[in-house]
Write a protein that holds these residues in place. Structure first.
Motif, PDB file in Angstrom:
ATOM      1  N   ILE A 220       0.839  -1.202   0.000  1.00  0.00           N
ATOM      2  CA  ILE A 220       0.000   0.000   0.000  1.00  0.00           C
ATOM      3  C   ILE A 220       0.875   1.255   0.000  1.00  0.00           C
ATOM      4  N   VAL A 221       1.942   1.220   0.763  1.00  0.00           N
ATOM      5  CA  VAL A 221       2.853   2.378   0.811  1.00  0.00           C
ATOM      6  C   VAL A 221       3.478   2.602  -0.565  1.00  0.00           C
ATOM      7  N   ARG A 222       3.882   1.522  -1.225  1.00  0.00           N
ATOM      8  CA  ARG A 222       4.489   1.667  -2.559  1.00  0.00           C
ATOM      9  C   ARG A 222       3.483   2.216  -3.566  1.00  0.00           C
ATOM     10  N   ALA A 223       2.238   1.745  -3.468  1.00  0.00           N
ATOM     11  CA  ALA A 223       1.198   2.246  -4.382  1.00  0.00           C
ATOM     12  C   ALA A 223       0.943   3.728  -4.124  1.00  0.00           C
ATOM     13  N   ARG A 224       0.923   4.110  -2.862  1.00  0.00           N
ATOM     14  CA  ARG A 224       0.719   5.521  -2.530  1.00  0.00           C
ATOM     15  C   ARG A 224       1.861   6.378  -3.059  1.00  0.00           C
ATOM     16  N   ASP A 225       3.096   5.871  -2.900  1.00  0.00           N
ATOM     17  CA  ASP A 225       4.261   6.606  -3.410  1.00  0.00           C
ATOM     18  C   ASP A 225       4.128   6.821  -4.915  1.00  0.00           C
ATOM     19  N   ALA A 226       3.740   5.758  -5.613  1.00  0.00           N
ATOM     20  CA  ALA A 226       3.652   5.837  -7.069  1.00  0.00           C
ATOM     21  C   ALA A 226       2.551   6.813  -7.497  1.00  0.00           C
ATOM     22  N   LEU A 227       1.517   6.893  -6.663  1.00  0.00           N
ATOM     23  CA  LEU A 227       0.397   7.784  -6.978  1.00  0.00           C
ATOM     24  C   LEU A 227       0.649   9.216  -6.528  1.00  0.00           C
ATOM     25  N   GLY A 228       1.640   9.397  -5.688  1.00  0.00           N
ATOM     26  CA  GLY A 228       1.884  10.723  -5.137  1.00  0.00           C
ATOM     27  C   GLY A 228       0.847  11.137  -4.113  1.00  0.00           C
ATOM     28  N   THR A 229       0.231  10.155  -3.467  1.00  0.00           N
ATOM     29  CA  THR A 229      -0.763  10.458  -2.429  1.00  0.00           C
ATOM     30  C   THR A 229      -0.070  11.140  -1.251  1.00  0.00           C
ATOM     31  N   PRO A 230      -0.555  12.298  -0.831  1.00  0.00           N
ATOM     32  CA  PRO A 230       0.144  12.996   0.258  1.00  0.00           C
ATOM     33  C   PRO A 230      -0.162  12.388   1.625  1.00  0.00           C
ATOM     34  N   GLY A 231       0.713  12.693   2.569  1.00  0.00           N
ATOM     35  CA  GLY A 231       0.405  12.389   3.965  1.00  0.00           C
ATOM     36  C   GLY A 231       0.763  10.992   4.416  1.00  0.00           C
ATOM     37  N   GLY A 232       0.234  10.638   5.567  1.00  0.00           N
ATOM     38  CA  GLY A 232       0.669   9.435   6.253  1.00  0.00           C
ATOM     39  C   GLY A 232      -0.346   8.303   6.261  1.00  0.00           C
ATOM     40  N   VAL A 233       0.127   7.198   6.827  1.00  0.00           N
ATOM     41  CA  VAL A 233      -0.666   5.977   6.968  1.00  0.00           C
ATOM     42  C   VAL A 233      -0.673   5.590   8.443  1.00  0.00           C
ATOM     43  N   ILE A 234      -1.857   5.351   8.980  1.00  0.00           N
ATOM     44  CA  ILE A 234      -1.953   4.834  10.342  1.00  0.00           C
ATOM     45  C   ILE A 234      -2.203   3.333  10.272  1.00  0.00           C
ATOM     46  N   VAL A 235      -1.332   2.555  10.895  1.00  0.00           N
ATOM     47  CA  VAL A 235      -1.592   1.120  11.051  1.00  0.00           C
ATOM     48  C   VAL A 235      -2.093   0.941  12.478  1.00  0.00           C
ATOM     49  N   ALA A 236      -3.374   0.619  12.588  1.00  0.00           N
ATOM     50  CA  ALA A 236      -4.026   0.553  13.893  1.00  0.00           C
ATOM     51  C   ALA A 236      -3.959  -0.878  14.410  1.00  0.00           C
ATOM     52  N   HIS A 237      -3.166  -1.063  15.443  1.00  0.00           N
ATOM     53  CA  HIS A 237      -2.790  -2.390  15.928  1.00  0.00           C
ATOM     54  C   HIS A 237      -3.393  -2.612  17.310  1.00  0.00           C
ATOM     55  N   PRO A 238      -4.464  -3.387  17.402  1.00  0.00           N
ATOM     56  CA  PRO A 238      -5.132  -3.535  18.705  1.00  0.00           C
ATOM     57  C   PRO A 238      -4.434  -4.526  19.631  1.00  0.00           C
ATOM     58  N   LEU A 239      -4.604  -4.323  20.917  1.00  0.00           N
ATOM     59  CA  LEU A 239      -4.224  -5.340  21.906  1.00  0.00           C
ATOM     60  C   LEU A 239      -5.132  -6.546  21.741  1.00  0.00           C
ATOM     61  N   SER A 240      -4.678  -7.690  22.221  1.00  0.00           N
ATOM     62  CA  SER A 240      -5.576  -8.843  22.289  1.00  0.00           C
ATOM     63  C   SER A 240      -6.508  -8.645  23.485  1.00  0.00           C
ATOM     64  N   LEU A 241      -7.626  -9.367  23.493  1.00  0.00           N
ATOM     65  CA  LEU A 241      -8.566  -9.251  24.617  1.00  0.00           C
ATOM     66  C   LEU A 241      -7.900  -9.662  25.922  1.00  0.00           C
ATOM     67  N   ASP A 242      -6.951 -10.601  25.835  1.00  0.00           N
ATOM     68  CA  ASP A 242      -6.242 -11.049  27.048  1.00  0.00           C
ATOM     69  C   ASP A 242      -5.364  -9.950  27.630  1.00  0.00           C
ATOM     70  N   ASP A 243      -4.821  -9.113  26.758  1.00  0.00           N
ATOM     71  CA  ASP A 243      -3.881  -8.081  27.216  1.00  0.00           C
ATOM     72  C   ASP A 243      -4.556  -6.774  27.607  1.00  0.00           C
ATOM     73  N   GLN A 244      -5.808  -6.582  27.173  1.00  0.00           N
ATOM     74  CA  GLN A 244      -6.422  -5.268  27.380  1.00  0.00           C
ATOM     75  C   GLN A 244      -6.750  -5.022  28.858  1.00  0.00           C
ATOM     76  N   MET A 245      -7.038  -3.769  29.158  1.00  0.00           N
ATOM     77  CA  MET A 245      -7.428  -3.391  30.516  1.00  0.00           C
ATOM     78  C   MET A 245      -8.876  -3.833  30.742  1.00  0.00           C
ATOM     79  N   ASP A 246      -9.207  -4.145  31.980  1.00  0.00           N
ATOM     80  CA  ASP A 246     -10.590  -4.498  32.286  1.00  0.00           C
ATOM     81  C   ASP A 246     -11.487  -3.292  31.953  1.00  0.00           C
ATOM     82  N   PRO A 247     -12.488  -3.481  31.079  1.00  0.00           N
ATOM     83  CA  PRO A 247     -13.284  -2.323  30.629  1.00  0.00           C
ATOM     84  C   PRO A 247     -13.978  -1.559  31.761  1.00  0.00           C
TER      85      PRO A 247
END
Ligand code: PSU
Ligand code: MN
Length: 313
Positions: A220-247
């Motif tokens: 995706i980053v390479r395609a964006r570079d080739a297209l000249g798409t401006p700005g950044g990419v957020i990769v949203a990486h969640p915790l597992s349910l085991d690791d998360q804080m008690d809601p």
């Protein structure tokens, strides 16, 4: 006299650690790391321990870590041990967003860089991937306070991939995602269509795109570079349910923290450190544990993405 103050401005305001410079010159993977999480986001002395562990994680996955901060009148891309100790231990470290960078460099103030400032410095020296815990975003009372982190506007222009676990739950998550859409920031869920909720695996808000592996992000980053798409990419990486804080614990601590911040009139750039500190003090150590897990996992994934990108460059 212009000559007077110019003497005090370093001629090279961005100094890249030799190990980082070598990796960049050789096209090898590098991961940028922010320093505000070290100075203002985590309590001492764990902050230094975590900062080192994050760098070790990046190395163990085959990339070179570059923690970014301002010391001695220059933006440092890559910190040696003494510099990391300064940022983690000194009381006079300024929290610097992008707009503050020139000022703290010119005045030779020690400063930690936010996601915005770190993204700019990283992109400037050619680093493509950056790991953090949570982005800044739109605050819950933004309708009255207009408090929206400069992280968002910066990601609209800087060509960087930021691996994070969403935005902190102290923020208005749906409003933040709306702003990211307006600002043309690409948001990719990592193996999820739910935007992560930082301490919680799921913020309750769904997102359009999910990727399954680091290679897909690189494509995706390479395609964006080739297209000249401006700005950044957020990769949203969640915790597992085991690791998360008690809601329930999470919601209780958050409600108290927001009320306290209002009572005390905490405003502006002090809001995020205030609420994070409240979490760390009142969750019985649980938020610190979860925050550490978040940043270590994100550093690991960022390194894998940097490796994938270096392989396809
Ligand atoms: N996320 C964390 N801890 C932090 C921050 C984010 O888990 O300390 C910092 C980041 O540096 C982010 C900044 O860029 O808070 C956002 O601050 P503000 O809302 O004032 O822009
Ligand atoms: Mn703010």
């Amino acid at each position: 006299m212009p000559g007077h103050y110019r003497d005090h401005v370093p001629t090279d305001p961005i100094v890249v650690l030799p190990e980082v410079a070598d990796a960049l010159a050789g096209g090898r993977p590098v991961v940028a790391l922010e320093s505000t999480i070290v100075s203002h986001g985590l309590p001492r002395p764990e902050n230094l321990r975590v900062a080192r562990a994050v760098e070790d994680t990046v190395r163990s996955r085959g990339a070179v870590p570059a923690t970014i901060a301002v010391l001695d009148g220059a933006v440092r891309v890559g910190l040696d041990n003494a510099a990391l100790e300064d940022i983690a231990g000194r009381d006079d470290v300024v929290k610097a967003s992008l707009r503050d960078l020139g000022t703290v460099v010119a005045r030779r103030l020690p400063a930690a860089t936010t996601v915005a400032a770190t993204s700019h410095a990283a992109a400037r020296v050619g680093i493509r991937v950056f790991a953090t815990g949570g982005l800044g975003g739109v605050h819950r009372e933004a309708r009255d306070s207009w408090d929206e982190s400069a992280d968002l506007a910066t990601l609209a222009i800087e060509p960087i991939v930021v691996v994070c676990s969403g935005v902190k739950s102290i923020l208005d998550v749906p409003a933040t995602l709306e702003r990211l859409e307006t600002l043309n920031v690409t948001v990719l869920g990592y193996r999820t269509h739910q935007f992560p909720g930082f301490y919680l695996a799921d913020s309750g808000v769904s997102i359009d795109w999910s990727v399954d592996d680091p290679g897909e992000v690189a494509d995706i980053v390479r395609a964006r570079d080739a297209l000249g798409t401006p700005g950044g990419v957020i990769v949203a990486h969640p915790l597992s349910l085991d690791d998360q804080m008690d809601p329930d614990l999470h919601d209780r601590v958050l409600d108290d923290g927001l009320r306290l911040a209002r009572q005390k009139g905490v405003q502006g750039k002090a809001v995020t450190p205030f609420l994070l500190d409240h979490f760390h003090r009142t969750s019985g150590g649980r938020s610190l544990e979860v925050n550490t897990t978040i940043i270590l996992r994100n550093a690991g994934l960022a390194a894998e993405i940097a490796v994938a990108l270096a392989a396809t460059d």
